[in-house]
Design an enzyme around this catalytic site. Sequence first.
Site, PDB file in Angstrom:
ATOM      1  N   SER A   8       0.992  -1.143  -0.148  1.00  0.00           N
ATOM      2  CA  SER A   8      -0.063  -0.034   0.052  1.00  0.00           C
ATOM      3  C   SER A   8       0.864   1.332   0.099  1.00  0.00           C
ATOM      4  O   SER A   8       1.803   1.379   0.600  1.00  0.00           O
ATOM      5  CB  SER A   8      -1.016   0.005   1.228  1.00  0.00           C
ATOM      6  OG  SER A   8      -0.156  -0.189   2.489  1.00  0.00           O
ATOM      7  N   ASP A  12      -1.935   8.929   5.377  1.00  0.00           N
ATOM      8  CA  ASP A  12      -2.199   8.766   6.960  1.00  0.00           C
ATOM      9  C   ASP A  12      -2.800  10.000   7.417  1.00  0.00           C
ATOM     10  O   ASP A  12      -2.081  11.172   7.553  1.00  0.00           O
ATOM     11  CB  ASP A  12      -0.893   8.401   7.691  1.00  0.00           C
ATOM     12  CG  ASP A  12      -0.286   6.831   7.333  1.00  0.00           C
ATOM     13  OD1 ASP A  12      -1.183   6.304   6.872  1.00  0.00           O
ATOM     14  OD2 ASP A  12       0.920   6.533   7.542  1.00  0.00           O
ATOM     15  N   GLN A 174      -3.951  -7.285   6.503  1.00  0.00           N
ATOM     16  CA  GLN A 174      -5.094  -7.955   6.090  1.00  0.00           C
ATOM     17  C   GLN A 174      -5.520  -9.246   6.621  1.00  0.00           C
ATOM     18  O   GLN A 174      -6.357  -9.821   6.328  1.00  0.00           O
ATOM     19  CB  GLN A 174      -4.649  -8.086   4.639  1.00  0.00           C
ATOM     20  CG  GLN A 174      -4.318  -6.996   3.767  1.00  0.00           C
ATOM     21  CD  GLN A 174      -5.306  -6.184   3.411  1.00  0.00           C
ATOM     22  OE1 GLN A 174      -6.389  -6.088   4.162  1.00  0.00           O
ATOM     23  NE2 GLN A 174      -5.601  -5.743   2.095  1.00  0.00           N
ATOM     24  N   GLY A 226       7.318  -5.668  20.083  1.00  0.00           N
ATOM     25  CA  GLY A 226       7.257  -4.358  20.580  1.00  0.00           C
ATOM     26  C   GLY A 226       8.361  -4.094  21.547  1.00  0.00           C
ATOM     27  O   GLY A 226       9.484  -4.375  21.060  1.00  0.00           O
ATOM     28  N   ASP A 258       7.008  -1.363   9.730  1.00  0.00           N
ATOM     29  CA  ASP A 258       7.492  -1.330   8.198  1.00  0.00           C
ATOM     30  C   ASP A 258       9.164  -0.738   8.349  1.00  0.00           C
ATOM     31  O   ASP A 258       9.803  -1.558   7.522  1.00  0.00           O
ATOM     32  CB  ASP A 258       6.805   0.095   7.730  1.00  0.00           C
ATOM     33  CG  ASP A 258       5.218  -0.338   7.742  1.00  0.00           C
ATOM     34  OD1 ASP A 258       4.762  -1.588   7.622  1.00  0.00           O
ATOM     35  OD2 ASP A 258       4.662   0.576   7.597  1.00  0.00           O
TER      36      ASP A 258
END
Length: 327
Positions: A8, A12, A174, A226, A258
């Site tokens: 994509s 944002d 997704q 994380g 990302d």
Amino acid sequence: MHLAIAGSVATDHLQVFTGRFSDSLVPDQLDKLSVSFLVEDLDIRRGGCAANISFALAALGHRPTLVASVGTDFVEQGYRTWLEDAGVDCSLVHVSPTAHTALCTITTDDAHAQIVTFYPGAMAEARRIDVGEIHRERPIDLLLIGPDDPAGMQRHTETARSLGIPFAADPSQQLAWAGGDLIRDLVDGAAYLFSNDYEDALIQSKTGWSADDVQARVGTRVVTRGKDGVTVYPSEGPAVEVAAIPGVTSVDPTGVGDSFRAGFLAGVAAGLTLERCAQIGCTIAASVVETTGTQEYRLTREAFLGRLEGAYGEAARVEVDAALSLV
């Protein structure tokens, strides 16, 4: 190494909610959910998983090929110029003459929980992109297939398998709606599988595969956790545990995953060990989480290497210094 990044590209809209979403949720009433959150800030930034990963790879000295579908506003609003100036190859991006570039609205609370809504727009035309044509023009050494139009993700995956292009599966966002059959198709045969710990559990739950089953169908499985770092499961041998960078002042978690993927792939392209790949990913991720927006950070060689050395030692710095060409 030619890295192609499919997925994509979006604008944002980042919002901040002062409080915790969980305080407004009644567990036994979730089937009647109706909530509204008053936000205090709105920040409009460039985003999209493929664009974020490509930007980070460029910051680390690569020139990745962006494989994505966008609207004419991608050019009109300067997003294409921004990425090209950063070092991303946008020459093969598909531009829809009618649809708007995808729009992502992300609201983050005080606990860094997020509520995300996504309008796909031109992303729905990603299924028209033929990765095979890109590969024939300039052979792809590794194709990352990130969250995108589902039919586009399937087409890219099938093309990669048929042409023998090594691919990294990164279905991430997704996974929430995708069924087991689609997930199995996107994951099976991947050289690398990226997920966070929640997504890792979701893949297993929806496919009916155990962790060992998933591992048997991919090469290397990379699970981010994380603040608890990352676990890398190689095709053979023990898991590799890498701690997150300490002392990070978290500002905005958007795009952190990302950037980690970009750092990891930069290490792969340089032929580094899986441990070093994960350490590079964690180091660039720390820069992203400390800024608002997914592409607003700036890397300098000395600062980046100094931060990596502080967390992982002198040997890590020496090896990464020799392998990466960031300025």
